[in-house]
Design a protein around this motif. Structure first.
Motif, mmCIF file in Angstrom:
data_model
loop_
_atom_site.group_PDB
_atom_site.id
_atom_site.type_symbol
_atom_site.label_atom_id
_atom_site.label_comp_id
_atom_site.label_asym_id
_atom_site.label_seq_id
_atom_site.Cartn_x
_atom_site.Cartn_y
_atom_site.Cartn_z
ATOM 1 N N LEU A 181 0.824 -1.211 0.000
ATOM 2 C CA LEU A 181 0.000 0.000 0.000
ATOM 3 C C LEU A 181 0.858 1.261 0.000
ATOM 4 C CD1 LEU A 181 -2.793 -1.049 2.528
ATOM 5 C CD2 LEU A 181 -2.936 -0.941 0.034
ATOM 6 N N GLY A 182 1.977 1.225 0.738
ATOM 7 C CA GLY A 182 2.880 2.369 0.739
ATOM 8 C C GLY A 182 3.491 2.605 -0.632
ATOM 9 N N ALA A 183 3.895 1.529 -1.287
ATOM 10 C CA ALA A 183 4.447 1.642 -2.635
ATOM 11 C C ALA A 183 3.394 2.167 -3.603
ATOM 12 C CB ALA A 183 4.965 0.283 -3.101
ATOM 13 N N ASN A 184 2.170 1.703 -3.444
ATOM 14 C CA ASN A 184 1.074 2.162 -4.291
ATOM 15 C C ASN A 184 0.862 3.670 -4.126
ATOM 16 O OD1 ASN A 184 -1.477 1.182 -5.915
ATOM 17 N ND2 ASN A 184 -2.211 2.631 -4.405
ATOM 18 N N ASP A 185 0.911 4.147 -2.899
ATOM 19 C CA ASP A 185 0.776 5.584 -2.648
ATOM 20 C C ASP A 185 1.907 6.365 -3.315
ATOM 21 O OD1 ASP A 185 -1.507 5.254 -1.197
ATOM 22 O OD2 ASP A 185 -0.524 5.298 0.756
ATOM 23 N N GLY A 186 3.126 5.816 -3.221
ATOM 24 C CA GLY A 186 4.261 6.485 -3.850
ATOM 25 C C GLY A 186 4.114 6.570 -5.355
ATOM 26 N N ILE A 187 3.643 5.491 -5.952
ATOM 27 C CA ILE A 187 3.449 5.479 -7.414
ATOM 28 C C ILE A 187 2.436 6.527 -7.834
ATOM 29 C CG2 ILE A 187 2.588 4.112 -9.349
ATOM 30 C CD1 ILE A 187 3.632 1.617 -7.871
ATOM 31 N N GLY B 199 8.133 3.030 -4.479
ATOM 32 C CA GLY B 199 7.047 3.220 -5.434
ATOM 33 C C GLY B 199 7.224 4.490 -6.245
ATOM 34 N N ALA B 200 7.720 5.540 -5.618
ATOM 35 C CA ALA B 200 7.861 6.830 -6.290
ATOM 36 C C ALA B 200 8.971 6.837 -7.331
ATOM 37 C CB ALA B 200 8.125 7.919 -5.255
ATOM 38 N N VAL B 201 9.935 5.949 -7.185
ATOM 39 C CA VAL B 201 11.056 5.916 -8.135
ATOM 40 C C VAL B 201 10.576 5.587 -9.544
ATOM 41 C CG1 VAL B 201 13.117 4.604 -8.772
ATOM 42 C CG2 VAL B 201 12.839 5.417 -6.433
ATOM 43 N N LEU B 202 9.581 4.713 -9.658
ATOM 44 C CA LEU B 202 9.103 4.291 -10.987
ATOM 45 C C LEU B 202 8.609 5.454 -11.838
ATOM 46 C CD1 LEU B 202 8.276 2.055 -13.031
ATOM 47 C CD2 LEU B 202 6.066 2.016 -11.868
ATOM 48 N N PRO B 203 7.654 6.255 -11.384
ATOM 49 C CA PRO B 203 7.226 7.374 -12.235
ATOM 50 C C PRO B 203 8.316 8.405 -12.460
ATOM 51 C CG PRO B 203 6.210 7.503 -10.056
ATOM 52 C CD PRO B 203 6.842 6.154 -10.159
ATOM 53 N N MET B 204 9.224 8.556 -11.509
ATOM 54 C CA MET B 204 10.334 9.483 -11.723
ATOM 55 C C MET B 204 11.199 9.044 -12.899
ATOM 56 S SD MET B 204 10.499 12.079 -9.514
ATOM 57 C CE MET B 204 12.229 12.467 -9.262
ATOM 58 N N LEU B 205 11.540 7.763 -12.927
ATOM 59 C CA LEU B 205 12.358 7.252 -14.029
ATOM 60 C C LEU B 205 11.585 7.270 -15.345
ATOM 61 C CD1 LEU B 205 14.076 4.173 -12.311
ATOM 62 C CD2 LEU B 205 15.057 6.433 -12.774
ATOM 63 N N ALA B 206 10.304 6.916 -15.278
ATOM 64 C CA ALA B 206 9.489 6.854 -16.491
ATOM 65 C C ALA B 206 9.311 8.222 -17.133
ATOM 66 C CB ALA B 206 8.117 6.243 -16.168
ATOM 67 N N ILE B 207 9.278 9.288 -16.340
ATOM 68 C CA ILE B 207 9.063 10.626 -16.890
ATOM 69 C C ILE B 207 10.364 11.300 -17.300
ATOM 70 C CG2 ILE B 207 9.250 12.016 -14.784
ATOM 71 C CD1 ILE B 207 6.377 12.360 -17.280
#
Length: 224
Positions: A13-19, A150-158
């Motif tokens: 759930l924490g990772a989901n929030d970060g994403i 979780g937040a690292v994924l959208p950072m790298l993707a963008i």
């Protein structure tokens, strides 16, 4: 086992929030401007702020739970010291209420009390154990780490793709990741994997579309 599953579910759930939260921020900024520095700054601020917020929230929540559990344990320990006979009778009564005969209930209570009176009462009366008390610091750290991962994924993707495909690629990467976290969370909780994945993906898609639209409007209006 249940304790570990609860920790795993909290991590998912924490990772989901970060994403979701960081993806919404960077997509919103990308809708207003293609400046990589601005997107990076916004995403980094969202990541750090979100991780700290998650850690603080978890610390406060677990601290309250931990304080309550410690108070109940101290109360039980005090009652055992002040009136052990009454506590033995109370324990026997609890086992009798669960279906044991009076003789068997008293014998079970007596043997468990001789082995570990406090543990026996905590289990029978409160359904807790001393080792189940979670450290607020551990919970805060785990929550912050899960959010950050979780937040690292959208950072790298963008940030990694060329500007002309960064937004659609981020949408795709985030929705796939949300489908995975939703499915894992449902699997841990024993719910429907498909329904959970669809629910999480739908919410994430709505958040991304809304923030991108707002960013586009602000960019078109010349605010950014």
């Amino acid at each position: 086992m249940v304790h570990r599953l609860n920790w795993l579910r909290a991590g998912v759930l924490g990772a989901n929030d970060g994403i979701v939260s960081v993806a919404a921020i960077v997509v919103g900024v990308a809708g207003a401007t293609q400046d990589t520095g601005a997107i990076l700054a916004a995403g980094a601020a969202g990541l750090v702020g979100g991780a700290i917020s998650m850690a603080l929230g978890e610390y406060v929540s677990v601290s309250s739970q931990s304080d309550s559990q410690k108070a109940m344990i101290d109360k039980e320990r005090r009652e055992l010291a002040e009136d052990p006979e009454e506590e033995l009778a109370e324990l026997a009564g609890l086992y009798r209420d669960r279906g044991l005969s009076s003789e068997t209930a008293f014998q079970v209570a007596k043997e468990l009390t001789a082995h570990n009176a406090l543990a026996a009462h905590l289990d029978a009366e409160l359904n807790i154990a001393e080792e189940d008390i979670v450290s607020p610091w551990h919970a805060a750290f785990a929550s912050a780490v899960a959010f950050t991962l979780g937040a690292v994924l959208p950072m790298l993707a963008i940030l990694l793709p060329p500007p002309d495909i960064r937004v659609p690629l981020t949408f795709a990467a985030v929705l796939v990741a949300l489908a995975v976290t939703g499915a894992v969370g449902a699997w841990i909780g024993g719910g429907s994997i498909v329904r959970a994945a669809v629910r999480v993906v739908s919410g994430g898609a709505l958040a991304l579309a809304a923030t991108f639209a707002v960013g586009n409007l602000l960019g078109a209006a010349g605010v950014v």
